[in-house]
Design a protein around this motif. Sequence first.
Motif, PDB file in Angstrom:
ATOM      1  N   GLN A   6       0.828  -1.200   0.000  1.00  0.00           N
ATOM      2  CA  GLN A   6       0.000   0.000   0.000  1.00  0.00           C
ATOM      3  C   GLN A   6       0.862   1.250   0.000  1.00  0.00           C
ATOM      4  N   LEU A   7       1.984   1.199   0.696  1.00  0.00           N
ATOM      5  CA  LEU A   7       2.920   2.323   0.706  1.00  0.00           C
ATOM      6  C   LEU A   7       3.374   2.648  -0.721  1.00  0.00           C
ATOM      7  N   VAL A   8       3.737   1.616  -1.474  1.00  0.00           N
ATOM      8  CA  VAL A   8       4.189   1.803  -2.853  1.00  0.00           C
ATOM      9  C   VAL A   8       3.056   2.346  -3.719  1.00  0.00           C
ATOM     10  N   LEU A   9       1.878   1.759  -3.598  1.00  0.00           N
ATOM     11  CA  LEU A   9       0.733   2.224  -4.389  1.00  0.00           C
ATOM     12  C   LEU A   9       0.399   3.683  -4.068  1.00  0.00           C
ATOM     13  N   ASP A  10       0.406   4.028  -2.782  1.00  0.00           N
ATOM     14  CA  ASP A  10       0.105   5.419  -2.402  1.00  0.00           C
ATOM     15  C   ASP A  10       1.138   6.373  -2.980  1.00  0.00           C
ATOM     16  N   ALA A  11       2.400   6.000  -2.903  1.00  0.00           N
ATOM     17  CA  ALA A  11       3.450   6.867  -3.456  1.00  0.00           C
ATOM     18  C   ALA A  11       3.280   7.032  -4.963  1.00  0.00           C
ATOM     19  N   LEU A  12       2.989   5.939  -5.654  1.00  0.00           N
ATOM     20  CA  LEU A  12       2.805   6.013  -7.108  1.00  0.00           C
ATOM     21  C   LEU A  12       1.577   6.830  -7.488  1.00  0.00           C
ATOM     22  N   ASN A  13       0.585   6.852  -6.606  1.00  0.00           N
ATOM     23  CA  ASN A  13      -0.635   7.617  -6.861  1.00  0.00           C
ATOM     24  C   ASN A  13      -0.583   9.019  -6.256  1.00  0.00           C
ATOM     25  N   ASN A  14       0.626   9.446  -5.877  1.00  0.00           N
ATOM     26  CA  ASN A  14       0.851  10.791  -5.351  1.00  0.00           C
ATOM     27  C   ASN A  14       0.016  11.083  -4.111  1.00  0.00           C
ATOM     28  N   LYS A  15      -0.175  10.066  -3.284  1.00  0.00           N
ATOM     29  CA  LYS A  15      -0.884  10.238  -2.016  1.00  0.00           C
ATOM     30  C   LYS A  15       0.152  10.429  -0.915  1.00  0.00           C
ATOM     31  N   PRO A  16      -0.254  11.037   0.180  1.00  0.00           N
ATOM     32  CA  PRO A  16       0.687  11.211   1.298  1.00  0.00           C
ATOM     33  C   PRO A  16       1.151   9.852   1.845  1.00  0.00           C
ATOM     34  N   THR A  17       2.442   9.762   2.165  1.00  0.00           N
ATOM     35  CA  THR A  17       3.000   8.553   2.768  1.00  0.00           C
ATOM     36  C   THR A  17       3.882   8.962   3.939  1.00  0.00           C
ATOM     37  N   GLU A  18       4.091   8.049   4.852  1.00  0.00           N
ATOM     38  CA  GLU A  18       4.933   8.356   6.016  1.00  0.00           C
ATOM     39  C   GLU A  18       6.419   8.346   5.674  1.00  0.00           C
ATOM     40  N   ARG A  19       6.759   7.708   4.522  1.00  0.00           N
ATOM     41  CA  ARG A  19       8.150   7.670   4.082  1.00  0.00           C
ATOM     42  C   ARG A  19       8.186   7.301   2.597  1.00  0.00           C
ATOM     43  N   VAL A  20       9.342   7.452   2.019  1.00  0.00           N
ATOM     44  CA  VAL A  20       9.540   7.099   0.617  1.00  0.00           C
ATOM     45  C   VAL A  20       9.778   5.593   0.526  1.00  0.00           C
ATOM     46  N   PRO A  21       9.083   4.887  -0.375  1.00  0.00           N
ATOM     47  CA  PRO A  21       9.335   3.454  -0.530  1.00  0.00           C
ATOM     48  C   PRO A  21      10.774   3.199  -0.983  1.00  0.00           C
TER      49      PRO A  21
END
Length: 141
Positions: A6-21
């Motif tokens: 989910q972290l990777v998907l959120d980052a790819l979808n330009n959503k906020p994440t707690e850290r960079v994958p």
Amino acid sequence: MSNKKQLVLDALNNKPTERVPVGFWFHYTKNEMLPVSENPEMRKQNLDGHKKFVQEFKPDFVKLMSDGYFFEPKTAKFLHNVKSAKELYELKPVSKNDSWISEQVSLVKELTSSFVNEVSSFIKNSEIPARHVKPHKKIIK
């Protein structure tokens, strides 16, 4: 965040994440350019290398390496012997049932079976089978 996928998907979808994958990748064989058809030990080296990497490094995503499958053997042999661009018209497509393709699919399935629920994975094979390359008549005379 415990869900790496989910972290990777959120980052790819330009959503906020707690850290960079984070993810790295390597070639796990001595010479990834050799054909696996002539070096069957490469399959096990590739499988073992990926599994060890995921277990020890615990990345968020993994690029699956297709060591030994960079060049379809018959196409590579054909291209090695080409003397002129015009000869490229004689290039035959790789059959969708060719073992070179089915073995890669099998390899990817086996690679991901041990970690598919943990991390995201992708495969990029820039050495696209030559059947996707079509000479343009205006360029080749």
